[in-house]
Design an enzyme around this catalytic site. Structure first.
Site, PDB file in Angstrom:
ATOM      1  N   LEU A  40       0.825  -1.205   0.000  1.00 51.25           N
ATOM      2  CA  LEU A  40       0.000   0.000   0.000  1.00 51.25           C
ATOM      3  C   LEU A  40       0.865   1.265   0.000  1.00 51.25           C
ATOM      4  CD1 LEU A  40      -2.602  -1.087   2.703  1.00 51.25           C
ATOM      5  CD2 LEU A  40      -3.073  -0.809   0.252  1.00 51.25           C
ATOM      6  N   SER A  41       0.263   2.362  -0.418  1.00 50.34           N
ATOM      7  CA  SER A  41       0.931   3.653  -0.304  1.00 50.34           C
ATOM      8  C   SER A  41       1.242   3.910   1.161  1.00 50.34           C
ATOM      9  CB  SER A  41       0.008   4.756  -0.850  1.00 50.34           C
ATOM     10  OG  SER A  41       0.605   6.030  -0.697  1.00 50.34           O
ATOM     11  N   GLY A  42       2.479   4.298   1.455  1.00 48.03           N
ATOM     12  CA  GLY A  42       2.867   4.560   2.836  1.00 48.03           C
ATOM     13  C   GLY A  42       3.376   3.343   3.578  1.00 48.03           C
ATOM     14  N   SER A  43       3.427   2.188   2.907  1.00 51.82           N
ATOM     15  CA  SER A  43       3.896   0.967   3.577  1.00 51.82           C
ATOM     16  C   SER A  43       5.408   0.976   3.782  1.00 51.82           C
ATOM     17  CB  SER A  43       3.478  -0.273   2.785  1.00 51.82           C
ATOM     18  OG  SER A  43       4.050  -0.257   1.482  1.00 51.82           O
ATOM     19  N   GLY A  44       6.120   1.746   2.947  1.00 50.25           N
ATOM     20  CA  GLY A  44       7.569   1.830   3.082  1.00 50.25           C
ATOM     21  C   GLY A  44       8.333   1.204   1.936  1.00 50.25           C
ATOM     22  N   LYS A  45       7.663   1.002   0.807  1.00 49.03           N
ATOM     23  CA  LYS A  45       8.312   0.349  -0.346  1.00 49.03           C
ATOM     24  C   LYS A  45       9.584   1.062  -0.774  1.00 49.03           C
ATOM     25  CE  LYS A  45       4.669   0.845  -2.910  1.00 49.03           C
ATOM     26  NZ  LYS A  45       3.873   1.507  -1.840  1.00 49.03           N
ATOM     27  N   SER A  46       9.476   2.339  -1.079  1.00 39.24           N
ATOM     28  CA  SER A  46      10.637   3.095  -1.567  1.00 39.24           C
ATOM     29  C   SER A  46      11.703   3.234  -0.492  1.00 39.24           C
ATOM     30  CB  SER A  46      10.201   4.480  -2.058  1.00 39.24           C
ATOM     31  OG  SER A  46       9.352   4.373  -3.185  1.00 39.24           O
ATOM     32  N   SER A 113       1.407  -1.684  -7.435  1.00 36.79           N
ATOM     33  CA  SER A 113       0.999  -2.839  -8.255  1.00 36.79           C
ATOM     34  C   SER A 113      -0.051  -3.679  -7.530  1.00 36.79           C
ATOM     35  CB  SER A 113       2.223  -3.678  -8.652  1.00 36.79           C
ATOM     36  OG  SER A 113       3.077  -3.932  -7.569  1.00 36.79           O
TER      37      SER A 113
END
Length: 207
Positions: A40-46, A113
């Site tokens: 999700l957005s804000g999950s920390g992917k980047s 995604s």
């Protein structure tokens, strides 16, 4: 807009050059791979992908980090956020990731995604074992509290449509190669978890 799997012209043939993936990987002393960070957005992917890339660089590995926002400045600048455009966005990134892996790189792709079918499409572009799905696993309430870009607030106010987790579904991975609980562990611990798996897969050398 092009479909997710456009038809290919039979007159277009892949040209195999003398310098191939095996040679490029050999001189880099690593096994090419695509680490696909989804969540999700804000999950920390980047954040996690960036920290992992930093560590891999320190260890002497050759990488490239593809970030969701960055590719929309160029490669995917013509796409919006409709369901069809978002699918096309992932298809293009999959093709780009495949080319970068062919260059012998360890590719870190950080994209929401949201659909399993899209992630499976990218997996099938690559040889077995070359695609690692990394689930950046944070509950919606945690992501919404973080809300680093203020997107959840806008989505709740109706200012953003088709927002994943609010007005659009997210299909969590069923069997990811790496499952990162970002609400429970530090960035350093999450990076180490990734490194352990990369060593186990033979993508990077064991200590």
């Amino acid at each position: 807009m092009a479909t997710l799997t456009p038809e290919k012209d039979e007159n277009i043939v892949w040209h195999q050059h003398v310098i191939d993936k095996e040679y490029r990987a050999k001189i880099k002393q690593q096994r090419p791979s695509v680490l696909w960070f989804t969540g999700l957005s804000g999950s920390g992917k980047s954040t996690v992908a960036g920290a992992l890339e930093n560590k891999l660089a320190e260890l002497g590995y050759h990488t490239y980090l593809l970030d969701g926002d960055n590719v929309r400045h160029g490669l995917c600048s013509d796409l919006g956020f409709s369901e069809q455009d978002r699918r096309e966005n992932i298809r293009r990134i999959g093709e780009l990731s495949k080319l970068m892996a062919d260059a012998g790189l360890i590719v870190l792709s950080a994209f929401i995604s949201p659909h399993r079918s899209e992630r499976q499409l990218v997996r099938e572009m690559l040889p077995n074992g070359e695609f690692l799905e990394v689930f950046v696993n944070a509950p919606l309430d945690v992501c919404e509290k973080r809300d680093p870009k203020g997107l959840y607030k806008k989505a709740r106010a109706g200012e953003i449509s088709n927002f994943t987790g609010i007005s659009s579904a997210y299909e969590a991975p069923l069997n990811p190669e790496i499952d990162l609980l970002t609400g429970e562990y530090s960035i350093e611990q999450l990076v180490e978890q990734c490194l352990v798996q990369l060593r186990a897969q033979g993508i990077i050398q064991a200590d």
